[in-house]
Design a protein around this motif. Structure first.
Motif, mmCIF file in Angstrom:
data_model
loop_
_atom_site.group_PDB
_atom_site.id
_atom_site.type_symbol
_atom_site.label_atom_id
_atom_site.label_comp_id
_atom_site.label_asym_id
_atom_site.label_seq_id
_atom_site.Cartn_x
_atom_site.Cartn_y
_atom_site.Cartn_z
ATOM 1 N N GLU A 93 14.039 -15.486 6.912
ATOM 2 C CA GLU A 93 14.031 -16.828 7.531
ATOM 3 C C GLU A 93 13.020 -16.894 8.652
ATOM 4 O O GLU A 93 12.983 -16.004 9.516
ATOM 5 C CB GLU A 93 15.416 -17.144 8.078
ATOM 6 C CG GLU A 93 16.388 -17.457 6.958
ATOM 7 C CD GLU A 93 17.744 -17.893 7.466
ATOM 8 O OE1 GLU A 93 17.792 -18.409 8.603
ATOM 9 O OE2 GLU A 93 18.717 -17.691 6.721
ATOM 10 N N MET A 94 12.229 -17.960 8.643
ATOM 11 C CA MET A 94 11.144 -18.093 9.621
ATOM 12 C C MET A 94 11.657 -18.076 11.057
ATOM 13 O O MET A 94 10.995 -17.544 11.956
ATOM 14 C CB MET A 94 10.367 -19.382 9.328
ATOM 15 C CG MET A 94 9.016 -19.489 10.003
ATOM 16 S SD MET A 94 7.820 -18.240 9.521
ATOM 17 C CE MET A 94 7.661 -17.229 10.945
ATOM 18 N N PRO A 142 3.099 -17.075 7.463
ATOM 19 C CA PRO A 142 3.893 -15.850 7.595
ATOM 20 C C PRO A 142 4.772 -15.631 6.353
ATOM 21 O O PRO A 142 5.151 -16.594 5.674
ATOM 22 C CB PRO A 142 4.739 -16.114 8.840
ATOM 23 C CG PRO A 142 3.988 -17.159 9.603
ATOM 24 C CD PRO A 142 3.304 -18.005 8.576
ATOM 25 N N ILE A 143 5.077 -14.366 6.104
ATOM 26 C CA ILE A 143 5.825 -13.999 4.890
ATOM 27 C C ILE A 143 7.110 -14.836 4.717
ATOM 28 O O ILE A 143 7.386 -15.316 3.610
ATOM 29 C CB ILE A 143 6.168 -12.472 4.928
ATOM 30 C CG1 ILE A 143 4.890 -11.638 5.056
ATOM 31 C CG2 ILE A 143 7.015 -12.045 3.739
ATOM 32 C CD1 ILE A 143 3.988 -11.624 3.880
ATOM 33 N N PRO A 144 7.910 -15.084 5.785
ATOM 34 C CA PRO A 144 9.163 -15.812 5.572
ATOM 35 C C PRO A 144 8.976 -17.281 5.185
ATOM 36 O O PRO A 144 9.949 -17.944 4.845
ATOM 37 C CB PRO A 144 9.869 -15.725 6.943
ATOM 38 C CG PRO A 144 9.179 -14.650 7.679
ATOM 39 C CD PRO A 144 7.786 -14.603 7.179
ATOM 40 N N TYR A 167 9.863 -14.959 -0.735
ATOM 41 C CA TYR A 167 10.536 -14.184 0.321
ATOM 42 C C TYR A 167 11.722 -14.956 0.895
ATOM 43 O O TYR A 167 12.713 -14.352 1.290
ATOM 44 C CB TYR A 167 9.511 -13.747 1.379
ATOM 45 C CG TYR A 167 8.656 -12.634 0.805
ATOM 46 C CD1 TYR A 167 9.131 -11.325 0.781
ATOM 47 C CD2 TYR A 167 7.424 -12.899 0.210
ATOM 48 C CE1 TYR A 167 8.386 -10.302 0.196
ATOM 49 C CE2 TYR A 167 6.670 -11.897 -0.366
ATOM 50 C CZ TYR A 167 7.166 -10.595 -0.379
ATOM 51 O OH TYR A 167 6.445 -9.584 -0.973
ATOM 52 N N ARG A 168 11.613 -16.288 0.903
ATOM 53 C CA ARG A 168 12.784 -17.076 1.347
ATOM 54 C C ARG A 168 13.947 -16.808 0.404
ATOM 55 O O ARG A 168 15.085 -16.630 0.846
ATOM 56 C CB ARG A 168 12.440 -18.571 1.363
ATOM 57 C CG ARG A 168 11.589 -18.989 2.557
ATOM 58 C CD ARG A 168 11.809 -20.445 2.929
ATOM 59 N NE ARG A 168 11.748 -21.351 1.798
ATOM 60 C CZ ARG A 168 10.633 -21.954 1.364
ATOM 61 N NH1 ARG A 168 9.469 -21.725 1.972
ATOM 62 N NH2 ARG A 168 10.665 -22.775 0.331
ATOM 63 N N ALA A 219 5.544 -9.811 10.110
ATOM 64 C CA ALA A 219 5.854 -11.050 9.381
ATOM 65 C C ALA A 219 4.574 -11.860 9.201
ATOM 66 O O ALA A 219 4.437 -12.619 8.244
ATOM 67 C CB ALA A 219 6.875 -11.867 10.166
ATOM 68 N N TYR A 220 3.644 -11.659 10.137
ATOM 69 C CA TYR A 220 2.407 -12.451 10.133
ATOM 70 C C TYR A 220 1.301 -11.638 9.479
ATOM 71 O O TYR A 220 0.581 -10.885 10.133
ATOM 72 C CB TYR A 220 2.053 -12.787 11.583
ATOM 73 C CG TYR A 220 0.920 -13.776 11.759
ATOM 74 C CD1 TYR A 220 0.949 -15.024 11.166
ATOM 75 C CD2 TYR A 220 -0.175 -13.454 12.552
ATOM 76 C CE1 TYR A 220 -0.082 -15.932 11.349
ATOM 77 C CE2 TYR A 220 -1.215 -14.358 12.745
ATOM 78 C CZ TYR A 220 -1.157 -15.599 12.132
ATOM 79 O OH TYR A 220 -2.177 -16.504 12.320
#
Ligand SMILES: Cc1ncc(COP(=O)(O)O)c(C=O)c1O
Length: 431
Positions: A388-389, A375-377, A382-383, A105-106
């Motif tokens: 979700e983060m 991060p991607i979320p 991407y949201r 994700a990071y």
């Protein structure tokens, strides 16, 4: 009388000049990561411009051989970016809708975007608790019968535990069976491991340069990277013995040039005009102009790495001595050494807003800091796709109080101290 006033005004001038020098060195802008461009680079590019051949040709092929030798990897193909290079690999491996790719994700968006390009699903993995790298325990839980690729990322230039990632891929067949697989997927019999080594050119893993450890490894030579070609990237092919890495390289090379069976240089040789198009390929070759920059960079890369290391260790020394609550980046462990690509400082206990306030305060002194990465979320695209983060708490922690500091060859020792002290003062003011 006249002499005295002359001397007086002269000394005033000297003081004024001295004052200006001091002020301008205090306020001299410090950019984040300018490229190292000097007469050598300019001469190399000029020589290509004068040579009569400026697109893919002898410089690109020589650069590939230089890179192969330096990294001790399998065959190398240079293209116009990491992004296009790795997307071609995903396509070669037949990754498509219904497939999943494990990635952290990071990371930078490029790692996830190419998975979206081919219609597959990025399955995001959280970071380790104490390092900004992909957590392999979480990756294990997310491995599924749809996983076709595992793509760890060497964030900041610190290499992943590649052997552990390869072991994860090899464990796949004990638990899962693909419902559908292409011929190359059947031949490999497990998810392909592509290391996103965009940051880690020049890093070391178990006594060897990074480049030969996973099925495929890919470096970026974007303008802010340790070694740049302005834009560019390389793929290093290390697939197991049932594959011919040379044949894969040749086929990716064709895919990178419209699916054309001859490149532009061989086509222009007298009488050699006829070609075929064997697929509707892409257009993402590296030019000789870019390769020439890369060859100069590679020639003096040890010098670049030594300077980057010195800067990073100096930052560590100053922050350590500050007595403030920082987490300092790690550059070396028992068998691994970073490429010193990013200096990633964490201000413990700081919120995202406090971190941003530090960056703004330091910017007032002309110093550019950065953050790696959102991060991607956190990204709206991407949201909208349902990420979700809150599902990636360690990735969030790695990001929220992270600050990346300038690291580049021409950064002077006094600049390093100025950057570090500006951050220390800002942190004291804000906390
Ligand atoms: C982790 C990571 N992966 C991939 C890329 C993409 O590289 P390129 O710009 O060469 O396509 C980047 C670029 O900054 C990156 O930071």
């Amino acid at each position: 009388m006249r002499t005295t006033s002359c001397v007086k005004s002269l000394s005033h001038v000297k003081v004024a000049i001295l004052f200006q020098v001091v002020i301008s060195s205090i306020m001299k802008p410090i950019p984040f990561s300018p490229p190292r461009v000097d007469e050598k680079t300019i001469e190399a590019v000029t020589a290509v411009l004068r040579s009569g051949w400026i697109t893919t040709g002898p410089q690109t092929r020589a650069f590939e051989e230089d890179l192969r030798r330096y990294t001790q990897s399998g065959p190398v193909l240079c293209l116009n970016s990491w992004t296009n290079a790795v997307e071609l690999v995903l396509r070669w491996f037949g990754v498509k809708e219904g497939d999943e790719v494990l990635l952290p994700a990071y990371t930078y968006a490029a790692t996830a975007n190419i998975v979206m390009h081919v219609g597959a699903k990025p399955v995001l993995v959280d970071s380790m608790q104490h390092a900004p790298l992909m957590d392999l325990e979480d990756a294990k839980k997310k491995l599924s019968a749809r996983t076709k690729v595992i793509m760890p990322v060497d964030i900041g230039g610190f290499p992943m535990d590649y052997e552990a990632v390869m072991a994860l891929s090899k464990s796949f067949s004990k638990q899962f069976k693909w419902e559908q697989a292409t011929d190359v997927q059947k031949l490999l019999g497990r998810p392909l491991v592509i290391a996103d080594a965009a940051h880690s050119f020049g890093a070391w893993y178990n006594g060897n340069p990074v480049g030969g450890q996973t099925d495929v490894m890919a470096f970026s030579f974007h303008a802010v990277k340790n070694l740049t070609t302005a834009e560019g990237g390389s793929i290093h092919l290390n697939l197991p013995a049932q594959f011919s890495n040379d044949d894969i390289r040749a086929s990716l090379n064709v895919s990178a040039l419209h699916g054309q069976t001859k490149d532009a240089l061989s086509k222009t040789q007298a009488g050699n005009w006829r070609y075929d198009i064997v697929e509707a390929g892409f257009k993402c070759n590296m030019t000789d102009i870019h390769a020439a920059i890369g060859r100069v960079e590679l020639d003096r890369y040890e010098e670049t790495l030594t300077r980057r290391k010195k800067i990073c260790l100096k930052y560590n020394e100053i922050f350590q001595a500050s007595g403030l609550n920082f987490t300092l980046p790690i550059f070396q462990s028992k068998n691994l050494e970073s490429s010193y690509h990013l200096y990633m400082l964490r201000v413990n206990g700081f919120s995202e807003d406090q971190r941003d306030a530090v960056i703004r305060s330091v910017a007032e002194q002309g110093i550019s800091l950065n953050v790696h990465f959102q991060p991607i979320p956190l990204l709206s695209f991407y949201r909208r796709h349902g990420y979700e983060m809150t599902d990636y708490p360690h990735a969030w922690n790695a990001y929220a109080n992270e600050i990346s500091l300038p690291v580049y060859y021409d950064l002077l020792d006094e600049d390093v101290a100025r950057v570090a002290n500006a951050i220390i003062e800002a942190v004291k003011k804000i906390c």
